[in-house]
Design an enzyme around this catalytic site. Structure first.
Site, PDB file in Angstrom:
ATOM      1  N   SER A  16       0.815  -1.220   0.000  1.00  0.00           N
ATOM      2  CA  SER A  16       0.000   0.000   0.000  1.00  0.00           C
ATOM      3  C   SER A  16       0.852   1.274   0.000  1.00  0.00           C
ATOM      4  CB  SER A  16      -0.961  -0.002   1.194  1.00  0.00           C
ATOM      5  OG  SER A  16      -0.248  -0.018   2.414  1.00  0.00           O
ATOM      6  N   LYS A  18       3.353   2.014   2.444  1.00  0.00           N
ATOM      7  CA  LYS A  18       3.709   2.443   3.800  1.00  0.00           C
ATOM      8  C   LYS A  18       5.192   2.831   3.882  1.00  0.00           C
ATOM      9  CE  LYS A  18       2.502  -1.505   5.655  1.00  0.00           C
ATOM     10  NZ  LYS A  18       2.136  -2.150   4.375  1.00  0.00           N
ATOM     11  N   THR A  19       6.054   1.964   3.359  1.00  0.00           N
ATOM     12  CA  THR A  19       7.493   2.236   3.425  1.00  0.00           C
ATOM     13  C   THR A  19       7.853   3.460   2.587  1.00  0.00           C
ATOM     14  OG1 THR A  19       7.946  -0.097   3.832  1.00  0.00           O
ATOM     15  CG2 THR A  19       9.780   1.229   3.033  1.00  0.00           C
ATOM     16  N   GLU A  85       7.952  -1.805   9.641  1.00  0.00           N
ATOM     17  CA  GLU A  85       7.547  -3.173  10.029  1.00  0.00           C
ATOM     18  C   GLU A  85       7.293  -3.255  11.536  1.00  0.00           C
ATOM     19  OE1 GLU A  85       6.807  -5.072   7.684  1.00  0.00           O
ATOM     20  OE2 GLU A  85       7.981  -4.350   5.976  1.00  0.00           O
TER      21      GLU A  85
END
Ligand code: ADP
Ligand code: MG
Ligand code: ZN
Length: 179
Positions: A16, A18-19, A85
């Site tokens: 999606s 995020k990183t 994470e």
């Protein structure tokens, strides 16, 4: 004295962004000449021990850590702290984040809010309750192209933690997700 401490959470399914979003915010902090530290859990060894790497190959240097004590120890003189994470840490991450924010630091957390069974992943639900700011991202469903909020596991392994990429997981929408 005013405390500018803040906990920001970036969540959503696999793929999606995020990183990508975490890296974007941290690079801006570096441009602003803030002291920045970035952590990821050592469970995630997908590309490299020393970098956080997004699926579109953006990367940023990080510390690979085993527990939250290490985060506290390494963050003493740091203004802005990124963690990727975050679902792999235990519940003590909530205390750690609150403690760091109480010192006036900005904490940016990225992690999977739900696992492949679509249940809250590790400390993430609790972290969302403590967050000052939340960004929930969607991926694209690999079956139909709709917005996706589920991480579909493609193998038969049933352990909650199974580190992998597109060979093991696929983003799916509510219609195409198979539980
Ligand atoms: P996350 O950290 O949430 O797993 P990343 O930031 O590592 O996501 O990767 C996001 C990138 O992954 C997107 O910019 C895109 O290039 C790529 N990508 C691959 N599969 C998908 C998908 N199904 N939906 C959206 N982006 C995808
Ligand atoms: Mg990621
Ligand atoms: Zn779909």
């Amino acid at each position: 004295m005013r405390n500018n401490g803040i906990i920001e959470v970036i969540c959503g399914p696999m793929f999606s962004g995020k990183t990508e979003e975490l890296i974007r915010r941290l690079v801006r902090a570096q441009i602003a000449k803030k002291t920045v530290n970035i952590y990821k859990h050592s469970t995630d060894n997908r590309y490299s021990e020393d970098y956080i790497v997004s699926h579109n190959k953006n990367r940023i240097k990080c510390h690979s850590v085993k527990n939250t004590d290490q985060i506290l120890k390494l963050s003493k003189n740091i203004d802005i702290i990124g963690i990727d994470e975050t679902q792999f840490f235990n519940e003590s991450i909530i205390n750690t984040c609150n403690q760091l924010a109480n010192y006036g630091k900005r904490i940016i957390i990225a992690g999977l809010d739900r696992d492949y069974k679509a249940i809250p992943f590790g400390p993430m639900a609790n972290l969302l309750a403590h967050a000052d700011r939340i960004t929930k991202l969607n991926a694209i469903c690999m079956v139909c192209g709709n917005e996706a909020n589920f991480s579909q596991r493609l193998t038969n392994d049933d352990s909650q933690i199974l580190v992998g990429e597109s060979e093991k997981y696929e983003a799916r929408c509510r219609n195409c997700y198979e539980s």
